[in-house]
Design an enzyme around this catalytic site. Structure first.
Site, PDB file in Angstrom:
ATOM      1  N   GLY A 108       5.197  10.040   2.311  1.00  0.00           N
ATOM      2  CA  GLY A 108       4.765  10.135   0.913  1.00  0.00           C
ATOM      3  C   GLY A 108       3.313   9.728   0.808  1.00  0.00           C
ATOM      4  NE  ARG A 109       1.719   3.530   1.531  1.00  0.00           N
ATOM      5  CZ  ARG A 109       1.919   2.609   0.584  1.00  0.00           C
ATOM      6  NH1 ARG A 109       0.982   2.315  -0.278  1.00  0.00           N
ATOM      7  NH2 ARG A 109       3.080   1.971   0.518  1.00  0.00           N
ATOM      8  NE  ARG A 162       0.194   1.081  -3.943  1.00  0.00           N
ATOM      9  CZ  ARG A 162      -0.519   0.480  -3.017  1.00  0.00           C
ATOM     10  NH1 ARG A 162      -1.835   0.407  -3.138  1.00  0.00           N
ATOM     11  NH2 ARG A 162       0.050  -0.034  -1.967  1.00  0.00           N
ATOM     12  CB  CYS A 212      -2.929  -9.629 -23.720  1.00  0.00           C
ATOM     13  SG  CYS A 212      -3.765  -8.596 -24.893  1.00  0.00           S
ATOM     14  CE1 TYR A 247       5.761   5.478  -3.381  1.00  0.00           C
ATOM     15  CE2 TYR A 247       4.024   5.193  -1.762  1.00  0.00           C
ATOM     16  CZ  TYR A 247       5.302   5.574  -2.073  1.00  0.00           C
ATOM     17  OH  TYR A 247       6.133   6.059  -1.099  1.00  0.00           O
TER      18      TYR A 247
HETATM   19  N1  LLP Z   1      11.627   7.675   2.609  1.00  0.00           N
HETATM   20  C1  LLP Z   1      12.246   6.660   1.992  1.00  0.00           C
HETATM   21  C2  LLP Z   1      13.694   6.534   2.112  1.00  0.00           C
HETATM   22  C3  LLP Z   1      11.505   5.726   1.250  1.00  0.00           C
HETATM   23  O1  LLP Z   1      12.118   4.711   0.657  1.00  0.00           O
HETATM   24  C4  LLP Z   1      10.103   5.868   1.154  1.00  0.00           C
HETATM   25  C5  LLP Z   1       9.280   4.938   0.377  1.00  0.00           C
HETATM   26  C6  LLP Z   1       9.505   6.958   1.798  1.00  0.00           C
HETATM   27  C7  LLP Z   1      10.302   7.841   2.528  1.00  0.00           C
HETATM   28  C8  LLP Z   1       8.029   7.227   1.753  1.00  0.00           C
HETATM   29  O2  LLP Z   1       7.291   6.209   2.361  1.00  0.00           O
HETATM   30  P1  LLP Z   1       5.705   6.376   2.533  1.00  0.00           P
HETATM   31  O3  LLP Z   1       5.475   7.454   3.530  1.00  0.00           O
HETATM   32  O4  LLP Z   1       5.160   6.713   1.201  1.00  0.00           O
HETATM   33  O5  LLP Z   1       5.260   5.050   3.000  1.00  0.00           O
HETATM   34  N2  LLP Z   1       5.364   1.481  -4.390  1.00  0.00           N
HETATM   35  C9  LLP Z   1       4.986   0.996  -3.071  1.00  0.00           C
HETATM   36  C10 LLP Z   1       5.579   1.827  -1.958  1.00  0.00           C
HETATM   37  C11 LLP Z   1       7.091   1.954  -2.016  1.00  0.00           C
HETATM   38  C12 LLP Z   1       7.671   2.802  -0.918  1.00  0.00           C
HETATM   39  C13 LLP Z   1       9.118   3.051  -1.156  1.00  0.00           C
HETATM   40  N3  LLP Z   1       9.759   3.925  -0.246  1.00  0.00           N
HETATM   41  C14 LLP Z   1       3.461   0.925  -2.989  1.00  0.00           C
HETATM   42  O6  LLP Z   1       2.790   1.254  -3.975  1.00  0.00           O
HETATM   43  O7  LLP Z   1       2.915   0.516  -1.969  1.00  0.00           O
END
Ligand code: LLP
Length: 421
Positions: A277-278, A314, A346, A375
């Site tokens: 994702g990220r 974040r 605030c 995110y």
């Molecule tokens: N697959 C599963 C089952 C997940 O839970 C996640 C992310 C991903 C894939 C994707 O992971 P990535 O490639 O994006 O690292 N809100 C947080 C990040 C939460 C990630 C949750 N799960 C932040 O802003 O850092």
């Protein structure tokens, strides 16, 4: 790498000056680059070219349908974690056979929606969930393809709030129980047990935790095959980290990650799925905001922005660093000075950065938060009755608003007053 560069002294998103978008949509807003999204997707896709694979974008990172369609048209599948995400992916044109359903607590309604609309597989997280999927599948006269998410008890070495692969985390089933759980799954006629799923956390900046987890998955694959299960697909989750600063941060590249996958799992002949994702969306997006006031405090100067913690949570939630840069390129001779960069909400938590060196900034200036594509918009709220900020997608020299800023009337009229008032 991204496509947000200074040209002739002005920050551009691909070929569009960011200031031009600001003039058209107002601030704050998110802007994404199509070229960066596609480049990052392609890096993963190419890293796995010689194995049967599907890159399922974890749409929780940035779920606007225009982003989903951009990636789907390039061949991406989607990783969804809720009925809402499933329906949104379908609305964006992603076929069910390319949608993987993850998530710790899928409800019966969510399972029914996905089974009826078509699904590539469910990544099952517990035995009770397995039974519900089985029951719903039988009711619908279908067979649900599933993997079981195993918890490999590996330290992902990332922020505690986004680590998921340790035994104390709520995710998956303990790998030690896999044998029993797979035997249970195989006994349920509504399920087709096709593989194994693992995801150990997010923003991983080393390959070693992945290696440890994938070696365990390899071992488990052979063990389960020995026990009579036809393990033919491995979902390896997401989690590869991105550089959040322009300094010397250098997390592993998708190509290195792909090589690790081939080294640890290639011999098994399984179809490989990954769920980044990220890395796809993070550096493909900016949040652009305007300086409302520059305020001199006791030994500190504050930049008070029109963007706030509700727009980009974040920093408040994970102490996350985002590079913050002016839209007009500062002259090299200008001396940086430290500012506390804050939003107008605030509470003290509404702080993006403390004592951050910035070139001199004045009220009315535009600044951009880098690495805000993942995110960012998806975690925004209307706290303080602040409207969700618009999203804009750039493609070459074109841009389009892909989610408009709601009016105050739209927000306020969602409330309903009970009769007795
Ligand atoms: N697959 C599963 C089952 C997940 O839970 C996640 C992310 C991903 C894939 C994707 O992971 P990535 O490639 O994006 O690292 N809100 C947080 C990040 C939460 C990630 C949750 N799960 C932040 O802003 O850092």
């Amino acid at each position: 790498m991204d496509h947000f560069l200074y040209r002739d002294g002005h920050l551009h998103a691909e070929n569009v000056p960011v200031a031009e978008i600001a003039a058209a949509v107002g601030t704050p807003f998110y802007v994404y680059s199509t070229a960066t999204l596609l480049r990052h997707f392609t890096l993963f896709d190419e890293a796995l070219t010689d194995v049967d694979h599907l890159v399922c974008y974890a749409m929780k990172a940035a779920s606007n349908q225009a982003i989903l369609r951009t990636l789907a048209q390039a061949g991406a599948g989607m990783d969804v974690v809720s009925q809402g995400e499933y329906l949104r992916a379908k609305a964006a044109g992603v076929p069910g056979e390319r949608i993987v359903f993850s998530g710790v607590g899928k409800t019966e309604e969510e399972i029914r929606t996905a089974l009826s609309g078509g699904i590539r597989q469910f990544n099952v997280e517990s035995e009770p969930e397995m039974e519900v999927i089985n029951r719903v599948a039988l009711e619908l006269g279908k067979v649900a393809p599933i993997t079981v998410r195993v918890n490999p008890d590996v330290d992902a070495k990332t922020h505690a709030k986004i680590a998921t692969g340790k035994s104390e985390n709520k995710f998956g089933i303990p790998i030690a129980r896999a044998s029993a759980v797979y035997a249970h799954a195989a006994s349920l006629p509504g399920l087709d047990v096709i593989g194994i799923d693992v995801h150990i956390g997010s923003q991983l900046t080393e390959l070693e935790p992945f290696r440890l987890a994938y070696e365990k998955v390899a071992e488990l694959t052979e063990q389960l095959r020995g026990e009579g299960h036809d393990i033919r697909r491995l979902d390896l989750g997401g989690g590869l980290g991105i550089p959040y600063t322009r300094s010397n941060e250098a997390p592993p590249l998708p190509v290195e990650y792909g090589q690790l996958i081939k080294d640890t799992l290639g011999h098994l002949g399984c179809e490989i799925e990954i769920e980044p994702g990220r890395l796809i969306a993070g550096n493909a997006g900016l949040m652009v905001s305007k300086v409302i006031y520059v305020k001199s405090g006791e030994g500190r100067n504050f930049l008070i922005l029109d963007g706030a913690m509700n727009d980009l949570i974040r920093p408040a939630m994970y102490e996350a660093h985002h590079d913050i840069v002016p839209i007009v390129e500062p002259a090299p001779a200008l001396e940086a000075r430290p500012y506390d960069i804050v939003g107008p909400v605030c509470e003290t938590g509404d702080t993006f950065a403390q004592q951050r060196d910035m070139p001199p900034v004045a009220s009315g200036d535009l600044i951009a938060f880098r690495s805000a594509g993942a995110y960012g918009a998806v975690m925004a709220s209307e706290y303080n009755t602040r409207p969700l900020i618009p999203e804009v997608l750039v493609h070459g020299d074109q841009f389009a608003v892909i989610r408009a800023r709601p009016s105050f009337d739209e927000i306020i009229n969602r409330d309903t007053i009970p009769e007795w008032l």
